[in-house]
Design an enzyme around this catalytic site. Structure first.
Site, PDB file in Angstrom:
ATOM      1  N   CYS A 149      -1.580   8.690   3.367  1.00 16.49           N
ATOM      2  CA  CYS A 149      -1.486   8.107   2.024  1.00 16.49           C
ATOM      3  C   CYS A 149      -2.770   8.298   1.247  1.00 16.49           C
ATOM      4  O   CYS A 149      -2.790   8.140   0.026  1.00 16.49           O
ATOM      5  CB  CYS A 149      -1.127   6.628   2.114  1.00 16.49           C
ATOM      6  SG  CYS A 149      -2.243   5.683   3.178  1.00 16.49           S
TER       7      CYS A 149
ATOM      8  N   GLU B 133       0.887  -1.163   0.000  1.00 15.79           N
ATOM      9  CA  GLU B 133       0.000   0.000   0.000  1.00 15.79           C
ATOM     10  C   GLU B 133       0.919   1.205   0.000  1.00 15.79           C
ATOM     11  O   GLU B 133       1.538   1.533   1.010  1.00 15.79           O
ATOM     12  CB  GLU B 133      -0.919  -0.044   1.222  1.00 15.79           C
ATOM     13  CG  GLU B 133      -1.970   1.038   1.255  1.00 15.79           C
ATOM     14  CD  GLU B 133      -1.542   2.209   2.096  1.00 15.79           C
ATOM     15  OE1 GLU B 133      -1.151   3.245   1.506  1.00 15.79           O
ATOM     16  OE2 GLU B 133      -1.564   2.092   3.324  1.00 15.79           O
TER      17      GLU B 133
END
Length: 673
Positions: free
Chosen positions: A295, A256
């Site tokens: 993120c 990720e």
């Protein structure tokens, strides 16, 4: 200064080296040192495989879920220490809430889903039985069992609690031990988290380990049964993904990574509409929460060209009201970045972005509350404005409070701009125009792991652009890493091996603990409804009937229920129906008659019928047909925290010719004893 400890091979380890200093993001004060010197990484992995794995696999899915729930509640009662440490990372109270309470929420969410969606067993049955031969004696079934390795979990600095827990939870439910390796900058929060988790006494030994400091030669010792879960930069993900051991052993690698997430404002959302205000509010929130160190933060704000000035003006006005400084002050809405090095990294990226963008907000003097701009890692939120043909906003991520406004001219243009991010964790569309929303969603979905559509209808309950939830995918294609860290049962099954088992119905029933059509049935004289959960066995069966269905039954049922559909009441119209050719019984009359046949009416262990699943009407039932029902125990699921469990029964209703007229699963609650 204290040295952060690691927990490996069943004991706490204090490094035998001076370590690297870690600093308070707000004051610059040294608060700890970190090193992994002296850790035998191979031994740690072996401990997880040989001690943690077997201990977890002894437990059923539901037993693991019960422990996970208890762990979440334990952490809830001990989170004050975590909040105190989180403030030293530069996080405000609300930032810490996302990290700490959000992480606890992941544990509780996975515990709940596992109890609802997984069996109280050691094997997960994936999909339906596949017939492999004409006679029904050779069938296939996919099953999932836990991998026999360790889930190595390498986490980012921005969420030192939520990050580890979102990886730990699905691995634990699957029955795979975890080895957590936090990013150094904020590892002191993760160390405290693991200390609390172990102190709870809830976790089997070996199911959780912690390495603070460098990973050293950790990856060198991976086997084909191990997994790696990574959160961090795309460049580091690429480096780790190509590690020799990962390639050689085909290690499952889930990344990720950073992504240039976008939010798209619809042309209908002009100034003065709720959607315009929602877009601006969300953009400011995403820029300032965790000082933009997420993120999932919005890096590109895509706006109709005609609305660029209005959005720029409104967003700048909102940013001007954001109070920056020491998170200990309740008036502060944005804290510091994780450290001075992180601030310098953001400034370097910002310099690259400014080659093709102008500054809308953030160039003025920085005013701080109870903080020193030189010692603390503070910076102003920066809103930029770029042209539609600018390149850098689609390639450069400033991992801080930075976002760039960009214009688009049409739906196709907006979709093309979104796609230039080369793969994102999340995107959002803010619009009340359903036609526009559909076109954008279908256009950008291949480039995104998750899409939020925000409008006046869902704004009150929306968790926001940047909030991953354990029941939905967290991950994305391309630059975003190509993985899915969560996503409900996807996250659990990622830690398991799917295997196709071929054999007889008897074999599959034994392997899966589920009755399979063609497997033996037990038709002993005792009615299964007279048996407690402890006495019931998969395959226990009652056969009841026959019962003739008369025309009077059909007409009475129609009058009683009000269901006078022509196929039941009008001979001429029913005869013209291509499926029937004459009057037929109601499907629910068939099901009701079946229940009357198989039920044992006296009080006993069966407490309630709570539903039917997979109901199919296969052959019409005509007046004069006789029905017989076969009811077989298909699956038994004890509830760990109740005095009853669930029993799934296979119901097969046949006519006098032996043809199935209805097949379905009956769900009941049955007392344990």
């Amino acid at each position: 200064m204290s040295l952060l400890r690691s927990y490996v091979s069943g004991r706490w380890h204090t490094p035998d080296a001076e370590g690297t200093p870690l600093h308070d993001a707000v004051t610059g004060e040294e608060i700890a040192r970190i090193s992994s010197a002296g850790i035998d990484m191979a031994a740690a992995l072996d401990h997880g495989r040989s001690v943690g794995g077997p201990a977890l696999r002894e437990l059923t899915f539901h037993q693991r879920a019960q422990l996970l729930k208890a762990l979440g509640l334990y952490l809830k009662d001990h989170k004050a220490e975590l909040y105190a440490l989180s403030a030293r990372t530069g996080a405000t109270r609300s930032d810490s809430w996302i990290d700490i309470d959000g992480g606890i929420g992941v544990l509780l969410g996975y515990a709940s889903k596992a109890k609802r969606e997984l069996p109280n067993d050691h094997v997960f049955v994936d999909g339906a039985v596949e017939p492999l031969g004409r006679g029904g004696t050779f069938v296939g079934q996919h099953i999932c069992t836990p991998l026999r390795g360790v889930a190595v979990q390498i986490n980012a600095f921005n969420f030192p609690m939520w990050g580890p827990l979102e990886k730990f939870a699905p691995a634990f439910i699957a029955g795979v031990p975890s080895l957590i390796k936090p990013a150094s900058q904020t590892a002191y929060v993760t160390e405290k988290l693991v200390e609390l988790m172990l102190a709870s006494g809830l976790l089997p030994e070996g199911s959780l380990q912690l390495v603070c400091g460098s990973a050293g030669d950790l990856l060198d010792h991976l086997t084909p049964q191990d997994l790696v879960g990574f959160t961090g930069s795309a460049s580091t993900a690429q480096h780790l993904r190509t590690h020799q051991a990962v390639i050689r052993s085909s290690v499952r690698f889930n990344a990720e990574a950073d992504s240039l997430n976008c939010s798209i404002l619809g042309p209908d959302a002009v100034a003065g509409t709720p959607e315009f205000d929602l877009f601006v509010d969300q953009l400011v929130t995403e820029m300032t929460t965790k000082a933009g160190q997420k993120c999932t933060a919005i890096r590109r704000a895509l706006v109709p060209a005609s609305l660029m000035d209005a959005v720029a003006e409104a967003t700048a006005a909102r940013l001007a009201d954001v109070v920056i400084g020491n998170p200990a002050d309740k008036s502060v809405k944005m804290g510091a970045l994780a450290g001075l090095e992180q601030r310098e990294e953001v400034r370097r990226s910002l310099k690259a972005l400014r080659e093709s963008a102008s500054v809308v907000y953030g160039d003025g003097p920085l005013s701080l509350v109870d903080a020193d701009a030189e010692r603390g890692a503070f910076m102003s939120p920066m809103l930029l404005r770029a042209s539609a043909d600018a390149v850098q906003p689609h390639e450069v991520e400033a991992f801080g409070p930075v976002s760039t406004l960009m214009p688009y001219s049409s739906v196709d243009d907006a979709v093309a701009l979104a796609a230039r991010g080369s793969g994102s964790l999340v995107g959002s569309i803010v619009s009340a125009d359903s036609s526009f929303v559909r076109d954008v969603v279908v256009g950008v979905a291949p480039w995104h792991g998750r899409l939020l559509v925000l409008d006046r209808d869902d704004a009150g309950e929306s968790t926001g652009h940047g909030s991953p939830l354990p029941m939905l995918v967290h991950g994305g294609p391309g630059r975003a890493g190509g993985g899915e860290e969560m996503g409900g049962m996807r996250g659990v099954l990622h830690h398991m091996q799917r295997t196709a088992v071929q054999g007889s119905p008897r074999t599959l029933a034994a392997v899966t603990n589920r009755w399979v059509a063609g497997a033996p049935r037990n038709t002993e004289p005792v009615h299964p409804f007279r048996k407690t959960l402890a006495e019931l066995r998969v395959g226990d069966t009652v056969v009841a009937g026959p019962r003739e269905v008369t025309l009077e039954d059909i007409e009475h049922f129609a009058e009683f229920t009000g269901d006078t559909f022509y196929a039941h009441m009008d001979e001429e119209a029913a005869a013209a129906n291509p499926f029937f050719g004459g009057r037929v019984a109601h499907g629910y009359l068939v099901v009701s008659f079946a229940a009357g046949l198989f039920v044992s009416p006296e009080p006993g262990p069966v407490l309630a019928n709570y539903g039917l699943e997979n109901l199919r009407f296969l052959t019409p039932t005509f007046p004069g047909d006789s029905l017989t029902v076969t009811l077989t125990v298909k699956q038994i699921t004890p509830r760990e925290d109740q005095e009853y469990g669930e029993v799934r029964w296979d119901a097969d209703v046949v006519n006098q010719k032996g043809e199935s007229v209805a097949r379905y699963d009956v769900l009941t609650l049955v007392a344990k004893g």
